[in-house]
Write a protein that holds these residues in place. Structure first.
Motif, mmCIF file in Angstrom:
data_model
loop_
_atom_site.group_PDB
_atom_site.id
_atom_site.type_symbol
_atom_site.label_atom_id
_atom_site.label_comp_id
_atom_site.label_asym_id
_atom_site.label_seq_id
_atom_site.Cartn_x
_atom_site.Cartn_y
_atom_site.Cartn_z
ATOM 1 N N LYS A 158 53.578 -7.891 -20.516
ATOM 2 C CA LYS A 158 53.897 -8.129 -21.932
ATOM 3 C C LYS A 158 53.021 -9.222 -22.520
ATOM 4 C CE LYS A 158 58.709 -6.680 -22.033
ATOM 5 N NZ LYS A 158 60.109 -7.122 -22.098
ATOM 6 N N ARG A 159 52.670 -10.215 -21.707
ATOM 7 C CA ARG A 159 51.850 -11.340 -22.190
ATOM 8 C C ARG A 159 50.357 -11.017 -22.206
ATOM 9 N NH1 ARG A 159 55.829 -14.929 -19.106
ATOM 10 N NH2 ARG A 159 54.671 -14.435 -17.221
ATOM 11 N N ALA A 160 49.959 -9.906 -21.658
ATOM 12 C CA ALA A 160 48.538 -9.547 -21.567
ATOM 13 C C ALA A 160 47.930 -9.401 -22.959
ATOM 14 C CB ALA A 160 48.381 -8.250 -20.782
ATOM 15 N N SER A 161 46.616 -9.586 -23.019
ATOM 16 C CA SER A 161 45.907 -9.467 -24.293
ATOM 17 C C SER A 161 44.531 -8.851 -24.064
ATOM 18 C CB SER A 161 45.771 -10.847 -24.956
ATOM 19 O OG SER A 161 45.035 -11.722 -24.127
ATOM 20 N N VAL A 162 43.926 -8.410 -25.157
ATOM 21 C CA VAL A 162 42.628 -7.750 -25.043
ATOM 22 C C VAL A 162 41.505 -8.768 -24.936
ATOM 23 C CG1 VAL A 162 43.335 -5.607 -26.167
ATOM 24 C CG2 VAL A 162 42.397 -7.475 -27.538
ATOM 25 N N TYR A 163 40.449 -8.345 -24.278
ATOM 26 C CA TYR A 163 39.278 -9.172 -24.011
ATOM 27 C C TYR A 163 38.035 -8.314 -24.229
ATOM 28 C CZ TYR A 163 35.724 -11.405 -21.023
ATOM 29 O OH TYR A 163 34.575 -11.950 -20.528
ATOM 30 N N GLU A 164 37.096 -8.829 -24.979
ATOM 31 C CA GLU A 164 35.840 -8.116 -25.222
ATOM 32 C C GLU A 164 34.917 -8.366 -24.027
ATOM 33 O OE1 GLU A 164 33.154 -7.177 -29.074
ATOM 34 O OE2 GLU A 164 33.384 -9.305 -28.592
ATOM 35 N N VAL A 165 34.969 -7.441 -23.074
ATOM 36 C CA VAL A 165 34.230 -7.618 -21.825
ATOM 37 C C VAL A 165 32.719 -7.492 -22.036
ATOM 38 C CG1 VAL A 165 34.486 -5.217 -21.054
ATOM 39 C CG2 VAL A 165 34.229 -7.022 -19.373
ATOM 40 N N ILE A 166 32.323 -6.623 -22.941
ATOM 41 C CA ILE A 166 30.947 -6.528 -23.447
ATOM 42 C C ILE A 166 31.083 -6.215 -24.937
ATOM 43 C CG2 ILE A 166 29.836 -5.852 -21.266
ATOM 44 C CD1 ILE A 166 29.891 -2.949 -22.222
ATOM 45 N N PRO A 167 30.036 -6.400 -25.722
ATOM 46 C CA PRO A 167 30.186 -6.176 -27.165
ATOM 47 C C PRO A 167 30.839 -4.835 -27.511
ATOM 48 C CG PRO A 167 28.062 -7.182 -26.706
ATOM 49 C CD PRO A 167 28.689 -6.855 -25.364
ATOM 50 N N ASN A 168 31.882 -4.927 -28.310
ATOM 51 C CA ASN A 168 32.638 -3.773 -28.818
ATOM 52 C C ASN A 168 33.382 -2.978 -27.752
ATOM 53 O OD1 ASN A 168 31.738 -4.272 -31.534
ATOM 54 N ND2 ASN A 168 29.761 -3.420 -30.894
ATOM 55 N N LYS A 169 33.562 -3.525 -26.566
ATOM 56 C CA LYS A 169 34.298 -2.842 -25.498
ATOM 57 C C LYS A 169 35.397 -3.769 -24.989
ATOM 58 C CE LYS A 169 31.666 0.783 -25.492
ATOM 59 N NZ LYS A 169 32.131 2.093 -25.892
#
Length: 190
Positions: A106-117
């Motif tokens: 639930k606490r997880a969040s998105v991360y831009e691992v490479i541009p636009n991904k």
């Protein structure tokens, strides 16, 4: 593109289409929160609960190749599905069901691992809990890296509270003591 990142993106797309609750842990989360290091596999936590693991395992093996012959039995017993991508990158999917794991996802969040991904990773705090709980030398090195890079931005009360419950189950209170000592060093983690 790096095959590990390519595999992470492939897994992210598949899990999203299934509308599963999950997050990346391990090396991909370390890249985001700690001192980036080489990783050879992709690790995730997938919220399956207890009793419905077989359906998830079946769907996983339709998309990804099993790394062992008795995957379903092994996965249910050990709570981890050992898979690999089409390009041969190992994928370890932890079958999450504990209250801590549900909160972590639930606490997880998105991360831009490479541009636009984007990929979905656990929080820095949850990564510390996971790494300390694993209690291996390489994991303690990752803990130190996260403490250094995220200094002043961590909810240490939450980390210690979550870890205390887990180490009591594992009956290894020295893990909590070791983490408290690291946290108290305030930047002198080496």
């Amino acid at each position: 593109m790096n095959p590990i990142i390519e595999t992470a993106l492939e897994v992210e797309r598949f899990f999203k289409t299934k509308k599963w609750r999950y997050c990346f842990i391990g090396g991909m989360a370390v890249i985001r929160w700690g001192e980036p290091r080489f990783t050879q596999d992709v690790d995730l936590a997938l919220l399956t609960g207890f009793g419905s693991e077989e359906k998830f395992i079946h769907d996983l093996t339709v998309e990804f190749q099993a790394r062992i012959d008795v995957l379903e039995q092994f996965a249910v017993k050990n709570r981890v599905a050992l898979l690999q991508s089409r390009s041969g990158v190992p994928i370890d999917v932890s079958l999450a069901g504990l209250p801590f794991e549900e909160k972590m996802i639930k606490r997880a969040s998105v991360y831009e691992v490479i541009p636009n991904k984007l990929i979905t990773t656990c929080s820095a705090e949850d990564l510390i809990v996971l790494k300390a709980f694993a209690n291996r030398d390489k994991d303690w090195s990752d803990v130190r890296g996260v403490l250094i890079r995220q200094q002043g931005r961590l909810n240490t009360d939450m980390i210690l509270s979550e870890l205390q419950i887990l180490v009591e189950l594992k009956e290894e209170p020295e893990i909590l003591t070791r983490l408290k000592e690291l946290i108290s060093k305030k930047g002198n983690y080496l």
